[in-house]
Design a protein around this motif. Structure first.
Motif, PDB file in Angstrom:
ATOM      1  N   THR A  22       0.808  -1.218   0.000  1.00  0.00           N
ATOM      2  CA  THR A  22       0.000   0.000   0.000  1.00  0.00           C
ATOM      3  C   THR A  22       0.844   1.274   0.000  1.00  0.00           C
ATOM      4  O   THR A  22       1.964   1.296   0.495  1.00  0.00           O
ATOM      5  CB  THR A  22      -0.944   0.022   1.223  1.00  0.00           C
ATOM      6  N   GLY A  71      -6.673   3.375   1.905  1.00  0.00           N
ATOM      7  CA  GLY A  71      -8.126   3.309   1.817  1.00  0.00           C
ATOM      8  C   GLY A  71      -8.661   3.599   0.425  1.00  0.00           C
ATOM      9  O   GLY A  71      -9.850   3.397   0.159  1.00  0.00           O
ATOM     10  N   TYR A 117      -7.803  -0.859   2.042  1.00  0.00           N
ATOM     11  CA  TYR A 117      -6.901  -1.289   3.096  1.00  0.00           C
ATOM     12  C   TYR A 117      -6.804  -0.233   4.186  1.00  0.00           C
ATOM     13  O   TYR A 117      -7.223   0.905   4.013  1.00  0.00           O
ATOM     14  CB  TYR A 117      -5.530  -1.621   2.497  1.00  0.00           C
ATOM     15  N   GLU A 118      -6.235  -0.633   5.338  1.00  0.00           N
ATOM     16  CA  GLU A 118      -6.187   0.259   6.490  1.00  0.00           C
ATOM     17  C   GLU A 118      -4.822   0.871   6.763  1.00  0.00           C
ATOM     18  O   GLU A 118      -4.733   1.991   7.234  1.00  0.00           O
ATOM     19  CB  GLU A 118      -6.649  -0.490   7.741  1.00  0.00           C
ATOM     20  N   THR A 119      -3.732   0.123   6.492  1.00  0.00           N
ATOM     21  CA  THR A 119      -2.414   0.558   6.931  1.00  0.00           C
ATOM     22  C   THR A 119      -1.505   0.862   5.738  1.00  0.00           C
ATOM     23  O   THR A 119      -1.371   0.043   4.840  1.00  0.00           O
ATOM     24  CB  THR A 119      -1.768  -0.533   7.811  1.00  0.00           C
ATOM     25  N   SER A 120      -0.893   2.048   5.761  1.00  0.00           N
ATOM     26  CA  SER A 120       0.005   2.429   4.666  1.00  0.00           C
ATOM     27  C   SER A 120       1.339   1.690   4.774  1.00  0.00           C
ATOM     28  O   SER A 120       1.738   1.252   5.855  1.00  0.00           O
ATOM     29  CB  SER A 120       0.240   3.943   4.679  1.00  0.00           C
TER      30      SER A 120
END
Length: 153
Positions: free
Chosen positions: A24, A29, A49-52
């Motif tokens: 990511t 997101g 997705y939630e986490t970079s």
């Protein structure tokens, strides 16, 4: 004593596995993807997705290698390179494609002749990517990145 027959060989319940790796960018997101078969039927999807800066993996079971992989970024800046160095890697059976993730709103990669690839049994991206040391103008020309020297890394 009766002789027991040898156990039957296990049957692979999945003829072809599509493996997806998404690294990511700074705005995870915004990233989603899906895999469809030759009839356009959804076989798997992922994101947002939630986490970079995180590597997410998934596997999708498909009947054969005639599939399309569609990755999208809702903001329209792809997953590389202005807001983090995101990327993705896609494997269909034994064939592998790796892309930087530099696209606008979306990018589609098709495998197999039934999905628009130009030759039977080979993987052909809808946008041809160049290998190391080949000339390039932008990152989207390359499998990896286009260096300042005008050649793919």
């Amino acid at each position: 004593a009766p002789v027991n027959p040898p156990p039957a060989a296990p049957v692979n319940p999945c003829p072809v596995i599509v493996s997806i790796e998404i690294l990511t960018d700074n705005f995870p997101g915004e990233t989603t993807w899906n895999v469809t078969d030759k009839d356009g039927i959804l076989k798997g999807a992922g994101g947002p997705y939630e986490t970079s800066g995180t590597l997410y993996t998934a596997e999708v079971c498909v009947e054969d290698e005639n599939i399309s992989f569609h990755i999208s970024d809702s903001w329209g800046d792809g997953i590389c390179c202005s807001n983090g160095l995101g990327s993705y890697k896609l494997s269909v059976g034994s064939r592998q494609v790796q892309a930087v993730g530099q696209f606008a709103h979306s990018e589609v990669t098709s495998f197999g002749s039934a999905c628009g690839a130009t030759s039977v049994g080979s993987s052909t991206m809808s946008l041809e990517k160049k290998a190391s040391d080949e000339p390039c103008k932008t990152h989207s020309d390359c499998l990896t990145v286009c260096l300042g020297s005008g050649k793919c890394e």
